[in-house]
Enzyme design. Structure first.
Site, PDB file in Angstrom:
ATOM      1  N   SER A 294       0.841  -1.074   0.049  1.00 22.86           N
ATOM      2  CA  SER A 294       0.003  -0.077  -0.052  1.00 22.86           C
ATOM      3  C   SER A 294       1.133   1.255   0.057  1.00 22.86           C
ATOM      4  O   SER A 294       0.693   2.024   0.806  1.00 22.86           O
ATOM      5  CB  SER A 294      -1.026  -0.117   1.212  1.00 22.86           C
ATOM      6  OG  SER A 294      -1.738   1.224   1.237  1.00 22.86           O
TER       7      SER A 294
ATOM      8  N   TYR B 103      -4.688   2.765  -9.206  1.00 20.23           N
ATOM      9  CA  TYR B 103      -5.624   4.119  -9.538  1.00 20.23           C
ATOM     10  C   TYR B 103      -6.016   4.108 -10.809  1.00 20.23           C
ATOM     11  O   TYR B 103      -5.224   3.830 -11.819  1.00 20.23           O
ATOM     12  CB  TYR B 103      -4.898   5.361  -8.826  1.00 20.23           C
ATOM     13  CG  TYR B 103      -5.712   6.631  -9.035  1.00 20.23           C
ATOM     14  CD1 TYR B 103      -7.174   6.500  -8.633  1.00 20.23           C
ATOM     15  CD2 TYR B 103      -5.381   7.875  -9.703  1.00 20.23           C
ATOM     16  CE1 TYR B 103      -7.866   7.987  -8.635  1.00 20.23           C
ATOM     17  CE2 TYR B 103      -6.125   8.885  -9.999  1.00 20.23           C
ATOM     18  CZ  TYR B 103      -7.318   8.855  -9.193  1.00 20.23           C
ATOM     19  OH  TYR B 103      -8.208  10.058  -9.371  1.00 20.23           O
TER      20      TYR B 103
ATOM     21  N   TYR C 179      -2.456  14.010 -12.331  1.00 17.50           N
ATOM     22  CA  TYR C 179      -1.901  12.693 -11.792  1.00 17.50           C
ATOM     23  C   TYR C 179      -0.603  12.370 -12.633  1.00 17.50           C
ATOM     24  O   TYR C 179      -0.400  11.580 -13.361  1.00 17.50           O
ATOM     25  CB  TYR C 179      -2.696  11.524 -11.769  1.00 17.50           C
ATOM     26  CG  TYR C 179      -2.093  10.277 -10.736  1.00 17.50           C
ATOM     27  CD1 TYR C 179      -2.624  10.548  -9.515  1.00 17.50           C
ATOM     28  CD2 TYR C 179      -1.914   9.264 -11.289  1.00 17.50           C
ATOM     29  CE1 TYR C 179      -2.007   9.501  -8.724  1.00 17.50           C
ATOM     30  CE2 TYR C 179      -1.617   8.048 -10.471  1.00 17.50           C
ATOM     31  CZ  TYR C 179      -1.734   8.305  -9.106  1.00 17.50           C
ATOM     32  OH  TYR C 179      -1.254   7.271  -8.475  1.00 17.50           O
TER      33      TYR C 179
ATOM     34  N   LYS D   9       1.143   3.072 -12.157  1.00 17.76           N
ATOM     35  CA  LYS D   9       0.147   2.278 -12.188  1.00 17.76           C
ATOM     36  C   LYS D   9      -0.376   1.536 -13.139  1.00 17.76           C
ATOM     37  O   LYS D   9      -0.805   0.442 -12.977  1.00 17.76           O
ATOM     38  CB  LYS D   9      -0.944   3.194 -11.679  1.00 17.76           C
ATOM     39  CG  LYS D   9      -0.942   4.030 -10.442  1.00 17.76           C
ATOM     40  CD  LYS D   9      -0.780   3.100  -9.156  1.00 17.76           C
ATOM     41  CE  LYS D   9      -0.856   3.934  -7.904  1.00 17.76           C
ATOM     42  NZ  LYS D   9      -0.390   3.109  -6.677  1.00 17.76           N
TER      43      LYS D   9
ATOM     44  N   GLY E 137      -8.530  11.085   0.872  1.00 19.53           N
ATOM     45  CA  GLY E 137      -7.732  12.353   1.437  1.00 19.53           C
ATOM     46  C   GLY E 137      -6.643  11.899   2.541  1.00 19.53           C
ATOM     47  O   GLY E 137      -6.666  12.235   3.448  1.00 19.53           O
ATOM     48  N   SER E 138      -5.682  10.978   1.892  1.00 14.24           N
ATOM     49  CA  SER E 138      -4.665  10.163   2.784  1.00 14.24           C
ATOM     50  C   SER E 138      -3.501  11.365   2.728  1.00 14.24           C
ATOM     51  O   SER E 138      -3.647  12.388   2.109  1.00 14.24           O
ATOM     52  CB  SER E 138      -3.957   9.063   2.241  1.00 14.24           C
ATOM     53  OG  SER E 138      -3.640   9.245   0.769  1.00 14.24           O
ATOM     54  N   ARG E 139      -2.508  11.046   3.331  1.00 13.12           N
ATOM     55  CA  ARG E 139      -1.396  11.917   3.383  1.00 13.12           C
ATOM     56  C   ARG E 139      -0.765  12.043   1.916  1.00 13.12           C
ATOM     57  O   ARG E 139      -0.149  13.123   1.386  1.00 13.12           O
ATOM     58  CB  ARG E 139      -0.374  11.399   4.454  1.00 13.12           C
ATOM     59  CG  ARG E 139       0.974  12.244   4.645  1.00 13.12           C
ATOM     60  CD  ARG E 139       2.038  11.617   5.086  1.00 13.12           C
ATOM     61  NE  ARG E 139       1.947  11.836   6.841  1.00 13.12           N
ATOM     62  CZ  ARG E 139       2.748  12.402   7.492  1.00 13.12           C
ATOM     63  NH1 ARG E 139       3.955  12.746   6.694  1.00 13.12           N
ATOM     64  NH2 ARG E 139       2.609  12.533   8.712  1.00 13.12           N
ATOM     65  N   ALA E 140      -0.649  10.700   1.365  1.00 11.65           N
ATOM     66  CA  ALA E 140       0.022  10.782   0.093  1.00 11.65           C
ATOM     67  C   ALA E 140      -0.796  11.622  -0.945  1.00 11.65           C
ATOM     68  O   ALA E 140      -0.166  12.184  -1.751  1.00 11.65           O
ATOM     69  CB  ALA E 140       0.108   9.188  -0.483  1.00 11.65           C
TER      70      ALA E 140
HETATM   71  P1  NAD Z   1      -0.484   6.910   2.628  1.00 11.63           P
HETATM   72  O1  NAD Z   1       0.150   8.252   2.560  1.00 11.63           O
HETATM   73  O2  NAD Z   1      -1.194   6.522   3.739  1.00 11.63           O
HETATM   74  O3  NAD Z   1       0.446   5.443   1.934  1.00 11.63           O
HETATM   75  C1  NAD Z   1       1.512   5.754   1.052  1.00 11.63           C
HETATM   76  C2  NAD Z   1       2.579   5.098   1.929  1.00 11.63           C
HETATM   77  O4  NAD Z   1       3.749   4.782   1.223  1.00 11.63           O
HETATM   78  C3  NAD Z   1       3.033   5.929   3.190  1.00 11.63           C
HETATM   79  O5  NAD Z   1       2.793   5.316   4.397  1.00 11.63           O
HETATM   80  C4  NAD Z   1       4.573   6.358   2.961  1.00 11.63           C
HETATM   81  O6  NAD Z   1       5.323   6.463   3.939  1.00 11.63           O
HETATM   82  C5  NAD Z   1       4.857   4.862   2.141  1.00 11.63           C
HETATM   83  N1  NAD Z   1       5.928   5.084   1.241  1.00 11.63           N
HETATM   84  C6  NAD Z   1       6.559   6.057   0.267  1.00 11.63           C
HETATM   85  N2  NAD Z   1       7.672   5.667  -0.183  1.00 11.63           N
HETATM   86  C7  NAD Z   1       7.857   4.408   0.342  1.00 11.63           C
HETATM   87  C8  NAD Z   1       9.251   3.684   0.148  1.00 11.63           C
HETATM   88  N3  NAD Z   1      10.065   3.969  -0.531  1.00 11.63           N
HETATM   89  N4  NAD Z   1       9.147   2.551   1.006  1.00 11.63           N
HETATM   90  C9  NAD Z   1       8.307   2.148   1.889  1.00 11.63           C
HETATM   91  N5  NAD Z   1       7.115   2.982   1.939  1.00 11.63           N
HETATM   92  C10 NAD Z   1       7.068   4.330   1.191  1.00 11.63           C
HETATM   93  O7  NAD Z   1      -1.483   7.036   1.204  1.00 11.63           O
HETATM   94  P2  NAD Z   1      -2.599   6.099   0.188  1.00 11.63           P
HETATM   95  O8  NAD Z   1      -3.235   7.100  -0.345  1.00 11.63           O
HETATM   96  O9  NAD Z   1      -3.374   5.343   1.383  1.00 11.63           O
HETATM   97  O10 NAD Z   1      -2.012   5.238  -0.418  1.00 11.63           O
HETATM   98  C11 NAD Z   1      -1.700   3.920  -0.297  1.00 11.63           C
HETATM   99  C12 NAD Z   1      -1.738   3.289  -1.745  1.00 11.63           C
HETATM  100  O11 NAD Z   1      -3.260   3.633  -2.380  1.00 11.63           O
HETATM  101  C13 NAD Z   1      -0.895   3.896  -2.980  1.00 11.63           C
HETATM  102  O12 NAD Z   1      -0.593   2.996  -3.865  1.00 11.63           O
HETATM  103  C14 NAD Z   1      -1.749   4.904  -3.657  1.00 11.63           C
HETATM  104  O13 NAD Z   1      -1.150   5.017  -5.008  1.00 11.63           O
HETATM  105  C15 NAD Z   1      -3.030   4.024  -3.706  1.00 11.63           C
HETATM  106  N6  NAD Z   1      -4.120   4.817  -4.094  1.00 11.63           N
HETATM  107  C16 NAD Z   1      -4.462   5.827  -3.308  1.00 11.63           C
HETATM  108  C17 NAD Z   1      -5.538   6.753  -3.547  1.00 11.63           C
HETATM  109  C18 NAD Z   1      -6.032   8.006  -2.772  1.00 11.63           C
HETATM  110  O14 NAD Z   1      -7.106   8.830  -3.480  1.00 11.63           O
HETATM  111  N7  NAD Z   1      -5.310   8.164  -1.606  1.00 11.63           N
HETATM  112  C19 NAD Z   1      -6.400   6.267  -4.881  1.00 11.63           C
HETATM  113  C20 NAD Z   1      -6.135   4.968  -5.528  1.00 11.63           C
HETATM  114  C21 NAD Z   1      -4.875   4.556  -5.259  1.00 11.63           C
END
Ligand code: NAD
Length: 286
Positions: free
Chosen positions: A120, A172, A182, A190, A221-224
Site C-alpha cells: 500500500s 488508481y 496525476y 500504476k 484524502g490520505s497523506r500521500a
Molecule cells: P498513504 O500516505 O497512507 O500511504 C502511502 C505510504 O507509502 C506512506 O505510508 C509512505 O510512508 C509509504 N512510502 C512511500 N515511499 C515509500 C518507500 N520507498 N518505501 C516504503 N514505503 C513508502 O496514502 P494512500 O493514499 O493510502 O496510499 C496507499 C496506496 O493507495 C498507494 O499505492 C496509492 O497510490 C494508492 N491509492 C490512493 C488513492 C487515494 O486517493 N488516496 C487512490 C487510489 C490508489
C-alpha cells in the site's frame, strides 16, 4: 489459527494501509507493518502517545495490536543498492535492516511463514508535473517506488508465503484513463502495477500457489494524496459524478481487501478490482 499479514506502507491512521490492517484484524488476522524509514520515528512516537488509540479500536472493544513494526524502504533491495547520502542520512542511520531483502529475512526469523502480503505504497517526486514535463529521474523514481517495489516485495516475501495465501496492492484509474493532475509518471507506474499484477498472478500462482490482485481505489484524502494537491477536487468530482453519491471510506477498501485475501475469493487472481463508488464506469460526467 489466525492468518499472518505483512502490510507495507502504513505511516499513520489515515491511509488505505491502516484501513486494510484494521479490517484484517477484525477478521482475526495478526498484523505486522513495514513503515517507510523516514516516517518510522513519528509513527512510533504517535503510536506510543496514544494518538492512534481511537482508530485502533476494534468492534470487540480491544485495540488493534501489531506483532512487529519494521523499518522499510521499498526502493532498495539490498544494502548494496543504498547510496552513501541515504546511508548517512540521520533519519536512516538510526535504523537497520530496512532494505526489502533484509526486512523479509527479519520477518522470516521473527514470524515464520505469512499468509497475506499487502503493498500500500507509492511515491512520485514529480507527481505535480505533467508527464510531458517529467524528467527521466522523476519518472524512474515513480516506477521504482510505486511499481518495482511490488515486484521486489513479492520476490522476497513470496518464499515466506503459505500456499493459498494472497497478495494485494492499491492502484488508481489513472493507469487506464487520463486523469489530468496525476503526473510525474505516476499514471505510468500504476499501468505497470496493473499489468504486473497479471504476470505475477501467473508466476507466483504457479510457484507459490498464492493469488495476486490489485484494488483500484477511489479518491481518499490520505497523506500521500494530499501531496498530489488536487485530492479535494477529486473527492468532490467523484461525489458529484459517481453512481453512488457518497464519499469513499478507507474501510470500504479494507473490506474488499479482506475479501480478496479470504477463501471466499479463492478463484480470483490477476484482477484489478474497482472500489470507487462506480466512478470508473462513467463515460461522461453525470
Ligand atoms: P498513504 O500516505 O497512507 O500511504 C502511502 C505510504 O507509502 C506512506 O505510508 C509512505 O510512508 C509509504 N512510502 C512511500 N515511499 C515509500 C518507500 N520507498 N518505501 C516504503 N514505503 C513508502 O496514502 P494512500 O493514499 O493510502 O496510499 C496507499 C496506496 O493507495 C498507494 O499505492 C496509492 O497510490 C494508492 N491509492 C490512493 C488513492 C487515494 O486517493 N488516496 C487512490 C487510489 C490508489
Amino acid at each position: 489459527r489466525g492468518k499472518k499479514a505483512f502490510i507495507a506502507g502504513v505511516a499513520d491512521d489515515q491511509g488505505f494501509g491502516w484501513a486494510i490492517a484494521k479490517c484484517l484484524a477484525e477478521a482475526g488476522a495478526e498484523i505486522s507493518l513495514g513503515v517507510w524509514v523516514p516516517a518510522l520515528n513519528i509513527f512510533e512516537t504517535s503510536f506510543r502517545r496514544g494518538k492512534f488509540d481511537e482508530s485502533r479500536r476494534l468492534s470487540n472493544g480491544s485495540l488493534m495490536e501489531f506483532a512487529h513494526i519494521y523499518p522499510m524502504d521499498a526502493v532498495f533491495d539490498t544494502m548494496d543498492d543504498v547510496p552513501a547520502d541515504v546511508k548517512d542520512n540521520k533519519r536512516y542511520a538510526g535504523n537497520e535492516g530496512w532494505t526489502v531483502s533484509e526486512c523479509a529475512a527479519k520477518v522470516a526469523k521473527d514470524w515464520g511463514k505469512i499468509d497475506i502480503l499487502v503493498h500500500s505504497l507509492a511515491n512520485g517526486p514529480e507527481v505535480q508535473k505533467p508527464l510531458l514535463e517529467t524528467s527521466r529521474r522523476g519518472y524512474l523514481a515513480a516506477m521504482s517506488a510505486s511499481s518495482y517495489s511490488f515486484v521486489s516485495l513479492l520476490q522476497r516475501f513470496g518464499p515466506l508465503m503459505n500456499e493459498g495465501g494472497a497478495v494485494i496492492s492499491l492502484t488508481y484509474v489513472a493507469a487506464d484513463r487520463v486523469i489530468p493532475g496525476y503526473g510525474g509518471g505516476m499514471s505510468s507506474a500504476k499501468a505497470a502495477l496493473e499489468s504486473d499484477t497479471k504476470v505475477l498472478a501467473y508466476e507466483a500462482g504457479r510457484k507459490y500457489s498464492v493469488r495476486v490482485n490489485t484494488i483500484s481505489a477511489g479518491p481518499l484524502g490520505s497523506r500521500a494524496a494530499k501531496a498530489i494537491g488536487f485530492i479535494d477536487d477529486m473527492i468532490r468530482y467523484s461525489y458529484e459524478n459517481a453512481p453512488i453519491q457518497k464519499e469513499l471510506a478507507a474501510t470500504e477498501v479494507g473490506a474488499v481487501a479482506t475479501f480478496l485475501c479470504s477463501p471466499l475469493a479463492s478463484a480470483v487472481t490477476g484482477q484489478t478490482v474497482y472500489v470507487d463508488n462506480g466512478l470508473s464506469i462513467m463515460g461522461l460526467a453525470g
